[in-house]
Enzyme design. Structure first.
Site, short mmCIF file in Angstrom:
data_model
loop_
_atom_site.label_atom_id
_atom_site.label_comp_id
_atom_site.label_asym_id
_atom_site.label_seq_id
_atom_site.Cartn_x
_atom_site.Cartn_y
_atom_site.Cartn_z
N GLU A 227 -92.19 -37.30 15.20
CA GLU A 227 -92.24 -38.26 14.09
C GLU A 227 -93.37 -39.25 14.36
OE1 GLU A 227 -88.46 -39.96 12.83
OE2 GLU A 227 -89.45 -41.67 11.90
N ARG A 305 -80.41 -48.28 13.48
CA ARG A 305 -79.50 -47.20 13.05
C ARG A 305 -78.27 -47.14 13.96
NH1 ARG A 305 -79.25 -42.95 9.33
NH2 ARG A 305 -81.27 -43.33 8.40
N GLU A 709 -79.64 -33.97 10.33
CA GLU A 709 -79.15 -34.67 11.52
C GLU A 709 -77.62 -34.72 11.67
OE1 GLU A 709 -81.74 -37.97 10.21
OE2 GLU A 709 -82.02 -38.29 12.34
#
Ligand code: MTE
Ligand code: LUZ
Ligand code: MOS
Length: 763
Positions: A227, A305, A709
């Site tokens: 990423e 998160r 995910e």
């Protein structure tokens, strides 16, 4: 359509990865040089002996960077090439360029660097004590925790640690940089974020973004590891390319890849859970110590998160989650499937396990009692809607007769001592959308060529997750044409600009939706033109079905093919571009409240393990899952994601034991013999999974839900299932700390850890 459009190419070996791309004979190769020390002050660097080695074309340092020596994505604290100091073992210091990879590597032996070693920190708690923080502490809170604990009948506190995880994508990091005219550069990269590569390369080279073209065909896996962290290798290739005006190829060998790149963040956490007498969760407080590594990278987003998912699928009225992102001398840790969510959910499940042990009831009773329901609030202020937490649990219990499974396990444990079984339920709730609202956008470019074939470009990067298959399905469905008429072109910043990385499981949602829009625009034009040809009043009278053009629902002389030929001759625009931005999401970074997620993915797994109590070996007998796919648009692809994610999660919890030397910061588990990725033996012997019935999702493409995910987090159940098997063996578990992964050696030592009574007896 129910297959992956890449599977034939993959299985025949035809699929192209970076190392398969044919390059010019004149291409030079890069070797990244680093010193064997995790924290050091550089004194002198001597390169001339290395420079005079055969084939060597250049040795570049930060001084050769024409723009900024800065690759940090969120905080600008990461140099591309180290300057005065080195902060992690494997940090790029120099780039050697030679005519052959072997020659570049050999020349590296002639480089002499004098440096002074500095103290190394690998433990996030020590880093936080020394105030080595990458960003200020982050706090998510709801209700009033102090009152919540005062009102609780039972309070359970403890500590839970979870380890890092190596991405181990099959294709290592790499890039090819090719000089174009006028100083422009084309970079072929194995990245999840082509725009990130473009932006950072432009910055490093001091060029406008339009001077850099980034091309991605596909990745041999990314799992979050590409990423952000595909960027440095692309920048290094581009730097040498700009300097030498020659094509450059830079591919990291596996060992270098494992040593130089960041991984899943290890966490250490302190928690306190307050419960009512009846088992209702009332207050929950956690301090998360995140091991960020030597630079910020994506750590703040990962940490947030964690805080978003700190209560997993449960409702708790009073919460306080505090996150510390610790600066340590490890390679900067980064995105990994789940992106901090698994680390948060692990602590919640640890608190439940300890509470159940303390109250003498089953964890399942507590879990089930506290599952979220519609109308409640997530602790970050989002309303719980279309909640599938209870429904997925109930469907699992019914479908697989879980009570009977539990009884059989109890029977087995009564009869056997050399083998003990354990089980754990693992409900999940995972928010879908980038938590940074601005990233939730994508665009698509759809061309219909005048032979009737279709080519689509989007912002999505194919990395094995099947996003291209889903995009193909969108066009096939809307145009009513066969998938073989459609091709999905590479992801390229010249065709699709300003892309978000393909991450946060949102690739199919965002790019599927923008493709849907682009196709609908084209379809309107085509319907209008067909209406004209067929003398219909308006476009509503026309429809497409299986390559045919229908008028009032009846076949006509027009087919897709003929219509396209006619439309072209009549100068109808056969290309369209469309953009999609997830509507109605926002998040206030001052209060940490908002509606950050488009929706949530739910599901429940039951994991059953057997522990060989002589050897400490754990096997996963069975995993039963009811998963919320929304309306799955490609079940073959989605089932692959479910099973793959689950196995990767089990790996994180079982054999994948990332070790660093505390003194030198060197990665010890740097090969596949010392880092045991979950293989066929570690995977469940059987996975029985089922789609949750009656779930739909207008926020997803064709009512599907993101799949990439969430299934990883079912793997967390492995840890607690093993813990329960150990409890069945010892009859006692309170003295055993919670620290993942549960490797065989740890299981064995926990099985035979002396009971308190035995310790007293000896003294
Ligand atoms: N599946 C495969 N085969 N390879 C991968 O690299 N990455 C995972 C998941 N599944 C990955 C994968 C991660 S971390 C994410 S975020 C999603 O795929 C990204 O793709 P999507 O958004 O299209 O689901
Ligand atoms: N990347 C990111 C992610 O930048 N933001 C996110 O919220 C996210 N979530 C999951 C995976 N990658
Ligand atoms: Mo995935 S961790 O969002 O690349």
């Amino acid at each position: 359509m129910d297959y992956n459009i890449d599977s034939n190419r993959h299985s025949s070996g035809e699929s192209l990865y970076i190392d398969d791309i044919v390059v010019a004979d004149s291409t030079y190769y890069g070797w990244v040089y680093s010193i064997p020390c995790a924290h050091a002050r550089i004194k002198t660097i001597l390169i001339h002996e290395a420079l005079s080695q055969p084939g060597v074309k250049a040795i570049l340092s930060y001084k050769d960077i024409p723009g900024e020596n800065q690759i940090g994505g969120i905080v600008f604290d990461e140099p591309l090439l180290a300057e005065e100091t080195v902060h992690f073992f494997g940090q790029p210091l120099l780039l050697i360029i030679a005519t052959k990879l072997r020659l570049a590597k050999e020349a590296s032996r002639f480089i002499k660097v004098e440096y002074e070693s500095l103290p190394v920190i690998t433990d996030p708690r020590i880093a936080v004590e020394k105030n080595e923080l990458l960003i200020p502490p982050m706090i998510f809170a709801s209700g009033d925790c102090e009152r919540g604990f005062a009102e609780s009948d039972v309070i359970v506190s403890g500590r839970a640690d979870s380890g890092g995880q190596e991405h181990l994508y099959l294709e290592p990091q790499g890039a090819i940089a090719i000089p174009l005219e006028g100083g422009q550069i084309k970079i072929i990269s194995s990245t999840q974020g082509p725009t990130a590569v473009q932006r950072v390369c432009a910055k490093v080279l001091g060029l406008p973004m339009h001077a850099i073209e980034v091309e991605v065909r596909r990745l041999g896996g990314g799992f979050g590891g590409k990423e952000d962290q595909a960027t440095p290798w692309a920048c290094l290739a581009a730097l040498a390319c700009a300097k030498l005006k020659n094509p450059i190829k830079l591919v990291l060998p596996r060992f270098e890849d494992m040593c130089m790149t960041g991984k899943r963040h290890p966490y250490s956490s302190d928690f306190k859970l307050g419960l009512k007498k009846d088992g209702t969760f009332h207050a929950f407080e956690v301090s998360f110590y995140q091991n960020g590594g030597a630079a910020t990278d994506l750590s703040p987003a990962v940490l947030s998160r964690t805080l978003f998912h700190g209560a997993n699928a449960y409702f708790i009225p009073h919460t306080k989650f505090v996150g510390y992102s610790a600066r340590t001398n490890l390679p900067p840790n980064t995105a990994f499937r789940g992106f901090g969510g698994p680390q948060g959910m692990f602590v919640m499940e640890a608190a439940i396990a300890l509470s159940a042990e303390k109250l003498g009831i089953s964890a399942a009773t507590l879990q089930r009692k506290n599952l979220l329901r519609d109308g409640q609030m997530f602790h970050y202020g989002q309303k719980v809607k279309n909640c599938q937490a209870r429904r997925s649990w109930e469907q699992l219990e019914k479908k697989y007769d879980c009570k009977k499974i539990e009884q059989e396990i109890a029977m087995h444990n009564k009869k056997h001592t050399l083998s003990k079984k354990g089980y754990a339920y693992m409900p999940i709730c995972f928010g879908i959308s980038f938590t940074k609202t601005s990233m939730n956008q994508a665009s698509s470019l759809v061309h219909i060529y005048h032979d009737g074939s279709v080519a689509i470009s989007t912002a999505a990067v194919e990395m094995g997750q099947g996003v291209n298959s889903k995009i193909c399905q969108v066009a096939s469905e809307i145009f009513q044409i066969q998938p073989k008429r459609i091709t999905i072109h590479s992801t390229n910043t010249s065709r699709i600009a300003n892309t978000s990385p393909t991450a946060a499981s949102s690739g199919a949602d965002l790019n599927g939706k923008s493709t849907e829009r682009a196709c609908l625009l084209l379809k309107e034009r085509l319907l209008d033109h067909a209406a004209k040809i067929l003398n219909a009043q308006n476009r509503e009278d026309i429809s497409f079905l299986k390559e045919e053009v229908l008028l009032y629902g009846k076949k006509t002389e027009l087919t897709w093919q003929k219509l396209i030929e006619q439309a072209f001759l009549n100068r109808i625009n056969l290309s369209s571009h469309a953009h999609y931005a997830t509507p109605d999401i926002y998040f206030d970074l001052n209060t940490n409240k908002g509606e950050p997620f488009a929706y949530h993915v739910y599901g429940t797994a039951l994991i059953v393990v057997s522990v060989d109590t002589l050897r400490g070996l754990a096997e996963v007998d069975k995993v039963y899952v009811v998963h919320d796919y929304g309306q799955s648009m490609n079940y073959t692809v989605d089932l692959g994601q479910l099973e793959g994610g689950l196995v990767q999660g089990i790996g994180w919890m079982s054999t994948e034991d990332l070790r660093f030397d505390d003194n030198t910061g060197r990665l010890l588990s740097s090969t596949l013999s010392t880092y045991k990725v979950c293989d066929l033996h570690g995977a469940p012997k059987e996975i029985l999974s089922n789609q949750l019935e009656g779930s739909t999702n207008p926020m997803g493409i064709f009512n599907s839900k993101a799949i990439g995910e969430p299934p990883l987090m079912y793997g967390i159940g492995f840890y607690f299932a093993v813990r329960n098997a150990i409890k069945a063996f010892r009859g006692y578990i309170d003295d055993i700390s919670i620290c993942a992964p549960y490797t065989a050696e740890k299981i064995l030592s926990d099985l035979y850890k002396p009971l308190k009574s035995q310790i007293y007896a000896r003294t």
